[in-house]
Design an enzyme around this catalytic site. Structure first.
Site, PDB file in Angstrom:
ATOM      1  N   LYS A 229       1.057  -0.924   0.402  1.00  0.00           N
ATOM      2  CA  LYS A 229       0.007  -0.298  -0.513  1.00  0.00           C
ATOM      3  C   LYS A 229       0.939   1.413  -0.285  1.00  0.00           C
ATOM      4  CE  LYS A 229      -1.512  -1.498   4.039  1.00  0.00           C
ATOM      5  NZ  LYS A 229      -1.956  -2.808   4.265  1.00  0.00           N
TER       6      LYS A 229
ATOM      7  N   ARG B 215      -9.543   1.035   8.687  1.00  0.00           N
ATOM      8  CA  ARG B 215      -8.878  -1.023   9.137  1.00  0.00           C
ATOM      9  C   ARG B 215     -10.371  -2.104   9.889  1.00  0.00           C
ATOM     10  NH1 ARG B 215      -3.125   0.127   9.180  1.00  0.00           N
ATOM     11  NH2 ARG B 215      -2.013  -1.423   9.500  1.00  0.00           N
TER      12      ARG B 215
ATOM     13  N   ARG C  59      11.592  -5.692   4.992  1.00  0.00           N
ATOM     14  CA  ARG C  59      11.081  -4.341   4.781  1.00  0.00           C
ATOM     15  C   ARG C  59      12.460  -3.155   5.452  1.00  0.00           C
ATOM     16  NH1 ARG C  59       4.797  -1.995   5.427  1.00  0.00           N
ATOM     17  NH2 ARG C  59       5.639  -2.869   7.361  1.00  0.00           N
TER      18      ARG C  59
ATOM     19  N   ARG D  33      11.391  -1.209  11.271  1.00  0.00           N
ATOM     20  CA  ARG D  33       9.988  -0.916  12.253  1.00  0.00           C
ATOM     21  C   ARG D  33       9.691  -2.135  13.425  1.00  0.00           C
ATOM     22  NH1 ARG D  33       5.174  -0.191   8.524  1.00  0.00           N
ATOM     23  NH2 ARG D  33       3.768  -1.245  10.593  1.00  0.00           N
TER      24      ARG D  33
ATOM     25  N   ARG E 213      -0.231  -9.137  13.264  1.00  0.00           N
ATOM     26  CA  ARG E 213      -0.781  -7.880  12.579  1.00  0.00           C
ATOM     27  C   ARG E 213      -1.716  -8.805  11.066  1.00  0.00           C
ATOM     28  NH1 ARG E 213       4.330  -5.636  10.606  1.00  0.00           N
ATOM     29  NH2 ARG E 213       2.917  -4.246   9.329  1.00  0.00           N
TER      30      ARG E 213
HETATM   31  P1  ADP Z   1       1.786  -2.041   7.223  1.00  0.00           P
HETATM   32  O1  ADP Z   1       2.111  -0.158   6.230  1.00  0.00           O
HETATM   33  O2  ADP Z   1       1.956  -3.257   7.582  1.00  0.00           O
HETATM   34  O3  ADP Z   1      -0.039  -2.158   7.588  1.00  0.00           O
HETATM   35  P2  ADP Z   1       0.879   0.361   9.225  1.00  0.00           P
HETATM   36  O4  ADP Z   1       2.512   1.412   9.101  1.00  0.00           O
HETATM   37  O5  ADP Z   1      -0.362   0.559   8.423  1.00  0.00           O
HETATM   38  O6  ADP Z   1       1.317  -1.279   8.874  1.00  0.00           O
HETATM   39  O7  ADP Z   1       0.459   0.713  10.740  1.00  0.00           O
HETATM   40  C1  ADP Z   1       0.988   0.108  12.204  1.00  0.00           C
HETATM   41  C2  ADP Z   1       0.611  -0.312  13.374  1.00  0.00           C
HETATM   42  O8  ADP Z   1      -0.302   1.477  13.651  1.00  0.00           O
HETATM   43  C3  ADP Z   1      -0.489  -1.076  13.254  1.00  0.00           C
HETATM   44  O9  ADP Z   1       0.025  -2.743  13.361  1.00  0.00           O
HETATM   45  C4  ADP Z   1      -1.650  -0.776  14.181  1.00  0.00           C
HETATM   46  O10 ADP Z   1      -0.643  -0.837  15.161  1.00  0.00           O
HETATM   47  C5  ADP Z   1      -1.646   1.387  13.905  1.00  0.00           C
HETATM   48  N1  ADP Z   1      -2.944   1.276  12.986  1.00  0.00           N
HETATM   49  C6  ADP Z   1      -2.077   2.205  12.307  1.00  0.00           C
HETATM   50  N2  ADP Z   1      -3.301   2.523  11.187  1.00  0.00           N
HETATM   51  C7  ADP Z   1      -4.266   2.558  11.799  1.00  0.00           C
HETATM   52  C8  ADP Z   1      -5.616   1.953  11.737  1.00  0.00           C
HETATM   53  N3  ADP Z   1      -6.149   2.744  10.867  1.00  0.00           N
HETATM   54  N4  ADP Z   1      -6.394   1.898  12.996  1.00  0.00           N
HETATM   55  C9  ADP Z   1      -6.265   1.121  14.287  1.00  0.00           C
HETATM   56  N5  ADP Z   1      -4.708   1.300  13.878  1.00  0.00           N
HETATM   57  C10 ADP Z   1      -4.056   1.382  13.402  1.00  0.00           C
HETATM   58  P1  ADP Z   2       2.311  -1.587   3.825  1.00  0.00           P
HETATM   59  O1  ADP Z   2       2.326  -0.003   2.979  1.00  0.00           O
HETATM   60  O2  ADP Z   2       0.753  -2.451   2.998  1.00  0.00           O
HETATM   61  O3  ADP Z   2       2.489  -2.356   4.660  1.00  0.00           O
HETATM   62  P2  ADP Z   2       4.217  -1.483   1.498  1.00  0.00           P
HETATM   63  O4  ADP Z   2       4.828   0.022   0.833  1.00  0.00           O
HETATM   64  O5  ADP Z   2       5.613  -1.223   3.020  1.00  0.00           O
HETATM   65  O6  ADP Z   2       3.509  -2.322   2.095  1.00  0.00           O
HETATM   66  O7  ADP Z   2       5.801  -2.597   1.146  1.00  0.00           O
HETATM   67  C1  ADP Z   2       6.378  -3.677   2.094  1.00  0.00           C
HETATM   68  C2  ADP Z   2       7.523  -4.229   1.622  1.00  0.00           C
HETATM   69  O8  ADP Z   2       6.834  -4.903   0.087  1.00  0.00           O
HETATM   70  C3  ADP Z   2       8.019  -3.351   1.521  1.00  0.00           C
HETATM   71  O9  ADP Z   2       9.528  -4.029   1.461  1.00  0.00           O
HETATM   72  C4  ADP Z   2       8.383  -2.906  -0.628  1.00  0.00           C
HETATM   73  O10 ADP Z   2       9.197  -2.905  -0.875  1.00  0.00           O
HETATM   74  C5  ADP Z   2       7.648  -4.648  -0.452  1.00  0.00           C
HETATM   75  N1  ADP Z   2       6.811  -4.463  -1.905  1.00  0.00           N
HETATM   76  C6  ADP Z   2       6.022  -3.239  -2.121  1.00  0.00           C
HETATM   77  N2  ADP Z   2       5.417  -4.279  -3.174  1.00  0.00           N
HETATM   78  C7  ADP Z   2       6.083  -5.080  -4.004  1.00  0.00           C
HETATM   79  C8  ADP Z   2       6.002  -5.722  -4.884  1.00  0.00           C
HETATM   80  N3  ADP Z   2       5.318  -5.839  -5.841  1.00  0.00           N
HETATM   81  N4  ADP Z   2       7.051  -6.500  -4.716  1.00  0.00           N
HETATM   82  C9  ADP Z   2       7.555  -7.290  -4.303  1.00  0.00           C
HETATM   83  N5  ADP Z   2       7.984  -6.418  -2.797  1.00  0.00           N
HETATM   84  C10 ADP Z   2       7.288  -5.205  -3.357  1.00  0.00           C
END
Ligand code: ADP
Ligand code: ADP
Ligand code: ZN
Length: 217
Positions: free
Chosen positions: A13, A88, A127, A160, A171
């Site tokens: 995302k 979420r 990541r 992270r 998660r």
């Molecule tokens: P990822 O990119 O791996 O999906 P995020 O950066 O979006 O993770 O979120 C990291 C953490 O921040 C989540 O595991 C949660 O604890 C908190 N968080 C982020 N967005 C939300 C949300 N919309 N509602 C509740 N918790 C959230």
């Molecule tokens: P999210 O915001 O959904 O948690 P991220 O954009 O941070 O996801 O991506 C999670 C990990 O996967 C990062 O290390 C990123 O570089 C990698 N990644 C993202 N998109 C792809 C893809 N299409 N193929 C392989 N790796 C990816």
């Protein structure tokens, strides 16, 4: 254009949101980024959110809804925004509908990035993120040119706290339980678009661009 990016943690995302934000000149609104910044600064919000985040749990709805309401009413969101990591839960989605209604706006599209659990785990444990500019790397798929250093700004890369395998599994379980129901929620509204997130970054990007090219707004 008012967009939502939906998908499991690690689905890609953030990677896609940054690109869309740049291409369309609209801000990326990531609740995860906002919360991490608060934790890093040690604000009251950060102190409240930290424990939930480190355990892979969701931060309580009232807290994140408040953050989003404040953010979406800022001037730079007037011509559109891309929500990444919010909503979420169904309660968050309903609150967002209310916020949009109050502003006389609508969500134009919800892009659902599909990636299975085993793949997201591999993505997340590899990541790395730039401390300074937030650029996202992957040690195998998208490595920085120089180990530990951001290509874009020379900043330091870090992992992270919650990107460890045990926390990632939790998660993902939280995602399945609380967030996946949003797929149906938006399908019923007729604004859900599915994307195959297992393809490489460029292929996912072009799939999203072709969807955005077709929607009005
Ligand atoms: P990822 O990119 O791996 O999906 P995020 O950066 O979006 O993770 O979120 C990291 C953490 O921040 C989540 O595991 C949660 O604890 C908190 N968080 C982020 N967005 C939300 C949300 N919309 N509602 C509740 N918790 C959230
Ligand atoms: P999210 O915001 O959904 O948690 P991220 O954009 O941070 O996801 O991506 C999670 C990990 O996967 C990062 O290390 C990123 O570089 C990698 N990644 C993202 N998109 C792809 C893809 N299409 N193929 C392989 N790796 C990816
Ligand atoms: Zn950087």
């Amino acid at each position: 254009m008012n967009l939502i990016l939906l998908g499991a943690p690690g689905a890609g995302k953030g990677t896609q949101a940054k690109f869309i934000a740049e291409k369309y000149g609209i801000p990326q609104v990531s609740t995860g980024d906002i919360l991490r910044e608060a934790v890093a600064k040690g604000t009251e919000l950060g102190r409240k959110a930290k424990e939930f985040m480190n355990q892979g749990k969701l931060v309580p709805d009232e807290i994140v809804i408040g953050i989003v309401k404040e953010r979406l009413t800022q001037k730079d969101c007037e011509k559109g925004f891309i929500l990444d990591g919010f909503p979420r839960t169904i309660a968050q989605a309903e609150a967002l509908d209310k916020i949009m209604g109050e502003m006389g706006k609508e969500i134009d599209a919800v892009i659902n990035v599909n990636v299975p659990e085993e793949e997201v785990v591999k993505r997340i444990v590899n990541r790395r993120i730039c401390k300074k500019c937030g650029a996202i790397y992957h040690l195998i798929h998208n490595p920085p040119k120089k180990n530990g250093v951001c290509d874009k700004c020379g900043g330091e890369l870090y992992q992270r706290d919650d990107d460890r395998e045990e926390v990632v599994r939790e998660r993902f379980a939280v995602y399945k339980r609380s967030t996946q129901p949003l797929i149906d929620y938006y399908k019923k509204k007729g604004i859900l678009y599915d994307v195959d997130g297992t393809k490489d970054v460029e292929a996912v990007r072009s799939e999203i661009l072709s969807i955005l090219g077709k929607i009005k707004a």
